[in-house]
Design a protein around this motif. Structure first.
Motif: not given
Lengths: 233, 207
Positions: B98, B101-102, B105-106, B114-115, B118-119, B204, B206-207
Motif C-alpha cells: 500500500e 503504491v501510494d 504512483f499516487l 507502473p508501465e 515495469v517496461m 489519467k 483520477p479527478k
C-alpha cells in the motif's frame, strides 16, 4: 493543495481485496458490477484500479514465454518414439483376459498374508512412512532388489515394503499412483508416503509421496531385450 | 526397460500435447530455476504424460493436466525434501505494498507510471529475478495467471489446490512481485525528478 483521497468508505476494503480478481474477470457478474459501481463513486479505489490496470498491462507484456531451446522438442519426440510399442504387442497385453487375471492374482496374494493380521477393531489409519517399492511376488520369494527390476513376468505388480513381511498395496483407483504399481523402474526406490491405510487388507490410499531416491544403483545390462510392460490402467 | 502406449496413441498424444511445449518449458524453468534441470524435467514430464495418456479425459483442459504432471514430476524428482510452505507475513506485505503504491504512483503526478517501472525501469533479468525470489507457491500461480493467462479453475486444477487458495496466492504474489519491481527500479534511479519531461503515457487524471 487538495487532500489525498483515502480508501475509507464502506466497500473500499472489499474492492481492494478483489481488485485482481475483478481484473481477471473471475468474479460473479453481480459482484463485479457492485465493485464497478463502487469505483465510480470512490476516487481512492478508482485511482488504485488505474494503477493495477497499468501493472497488469505491463506485466503481461513483459512476462512473455521464452521459447524452448532448439532441439529439446526433437529430443522429447525421440524419447516418445522409443517408448511407444508396436500395436500388436500392446494389444496382446491388453487382451480382455489380461488385466482381470493380473488383478485377481494380486488380490489373492494380498488376502492370504493379510488374514492372520485381521484386526476386528481395524479400520483406516493415517500413516506417514518411508517405504521401498518392490515387486510384490518376487520380494516375498526372496529375489534381490536389483533382480526384481529385471523380472520378466508382466503380471507382477509392485507393492510398498514397510518391513520384513510387511507390505502395503496401493488402491487401484488412484491414477497418479498407478505408475508406482506397475513400473519396474520404480522398484528399489525409497519413498516417503502419506495416506490412509486400511489395516485389514493393507491397502493404502495415497495422499502424497516424495521420492527419496534409489536404494540400489540402476544396473541393467545393456543389450537384454526385456519384456517388461507397464500396464496402463 | 518397460514400454509405453502404442504408436497410434503417440501421434494422438503429440498432436494434443506438443502445442503446449513452450508453456511447459517455461513452467519447468520457473520451478527449477535452472536450464539444464528444466530441460530434463520437460522430457521426463512428457514421457510420464504419454504413459498416462489413457487417464486423460478428452475434452477437459489438457494444459492443466500437463502442468499438473510436470509439477508432480518436479516434486518427485527435484524437490528433495518435503517443503514447508514459506512463512510469510501477509499483513506486512499488504501494508508495505500500500505504502509503495501510494508513494510511488499516487502522491505525485510527476512520478513514473507502473508501465514506466515495469517496461523501462527494470531489465528482463531483473523481472526474472523478482519472480524467482517469490516463494514457490506464489511463483507458480503468478506465472500461470499472468504469463499463461490460465483461468483460476485451470490453475486450481494444475496445482491441485482449492480456488480460494489460487485467489489468495495470486493476490499476494502480485503484490510481492510488483513491490519488488518498484524497489529495483527505485534503486536504479528511475524516480529521479524529471519535471521538464512530460510523462510518456499521459497518465489519467483520477479527478
Amino acid at each position: 493543495m487538495t487532500e489525498r483521497p483515502t480508501a475509507r468508505k464502506p466497500g473500499c476494503r472489499e474492492f481492494q481485496r478483489n481488485i485482481y480478481h475483478l481484473q481477471a474477470g473471475e468474479l460473479p457478474d453481480e459482484q463485479a458490477e457492485a465493485l464497478a459501481v463502487h469505483a465510480e463513486a470512490c476516487t481512492a479505489c478508482a485511482e488504485r484500479l488505474v494503477v493495477e490496470d497499468a501493472f497488469l498491462r505491463a506485466l503481461r507484456r513483459k512476462l512473455t514465454r521464452e521459447p524452448a531451446p532448439p532441439g529439446l522438442q526433437a529430443r522429447v519426440r525421440s524419447a516418445l518414439e522409443r517408448d511407444a510399442v508396436p500395436a500388436t504387442i500392446w494389444h496382446w497385453l491388453h487382451a480382455p483376459w489380461f488385466m482381470p487375471a493380473a488383478a485377481a492374482l494380486v488380490l489373492a496374494l494380498v488376502l492370504i498374508p493379510a488374514l492372520p493380521a485381521w484386526d476386528s477393531l481395524g479400520g483406516v489409519v493415517l500413516v506417514e512412512r518411508e517405504v521401498t517399492v518392490v515387486d510384490y511376488t518376487c520380494d516375498r520369494a526372496g529375489v534381490s532388489l536389483s533382480q526384481q527390476r529385471q523380472c520378466p513376468l508382466v503380471h507382477h505388480l509392485n507393492a510398498l515394503k514397510v518391513g520384513p513381511d510387511d507390505y502395503w498395496i496401493l488402491t487401484a483407483d488412484q491414477v497418479e499412483a498407478s505408475k508406482l504399481m506397475v513400473d519396474p523402474e520404480m522398484r528399489g526406490h525409497r519413498l516417503l508416503v502419506e495416506g490412509e491405510l486400511d489395516t485389514r487388507n493393507h491397502t493404502l490410499k495415497l495422499a502424497r509421496f516424495a521420492d527419496r531416491g534409489e536404494v540400489i544403483a540402476s544396473a541393467l545390462p545393456a543389450a537384454v531385450p526385456l519384456l517388461l510392460i507397464a500396464a496402463v490402467p | 526397460m518397460s514400454f509405453g502406449p502404442p504408436h497410434h496413441r503417440k501421434d494422438e498424444f503429440e498432436e494434443a500435447a506438443l502445442p503446449h511445449f513452450d508453456a511447459l518449458f517455461n513452467l519447468a524453468l520457473n520451478l527449477t530455476r535452472n536450464r539444464k534441470d528444466a530441460e530434463d524435467l520437460v522430457q521426463e514430464a512428457f514421457l510420464r504424460a504419454f504413459r498416462f495418456f489413457n487417464s486423460y479425459r478428452k475434452g477437459t483442459h489438457i494444459k492443466a493436466w500437463l502442468f499438473r504432471i510436470l509439477r508432480n514430476t518436479f516434486i518427485n524428482r527435484y524437490r528433495a525434501a518435503k517443503v514447508r510452505p514459506t512463512e510469510v507475513d501477509f499483513a506486512k506485505i499488504e501494508a508495505s505494498y500500500e505504502q509503495i503504491v501510494d508513494e510511488t504512483f499516487l502522491r505525485s503526478r510527476q512520478g513514473p507510471s507502473p508501465e514506466d517501472v515495469v517496461m523501462d525501469g527494470v531489465l528482463d533479468d531483473e523481472v526474472r529475478q523478482a519472480m524467482d525470489d517469490l516463494p514457490e507457491e506464489y511463483r507458480s500461480v503468478v506465472l500461470m495467471a499472468l504469463m499463461e493467462q490460465m483461468s483460476y479453475k485451470e490453475i486450481a486444477s494444475a496445482l491441485s489446490i482449492p480456488l480460494g487458495t489460487v485467489m489468495s496466492r495470486l493476490h499476494r504474489g502480485r503484490k510481492m512481485l510488483q513491490a519488488a519491481l518498484v524497489s529495483y527500479a527505485r534503486q536504479k534511479g528511475i524516480f529521479k525528478p524529471a519535471a521538464d519531461v512530460p510523462s510518456p503515457e499521459g497518465k489519467k487524471d483520477p479527478k
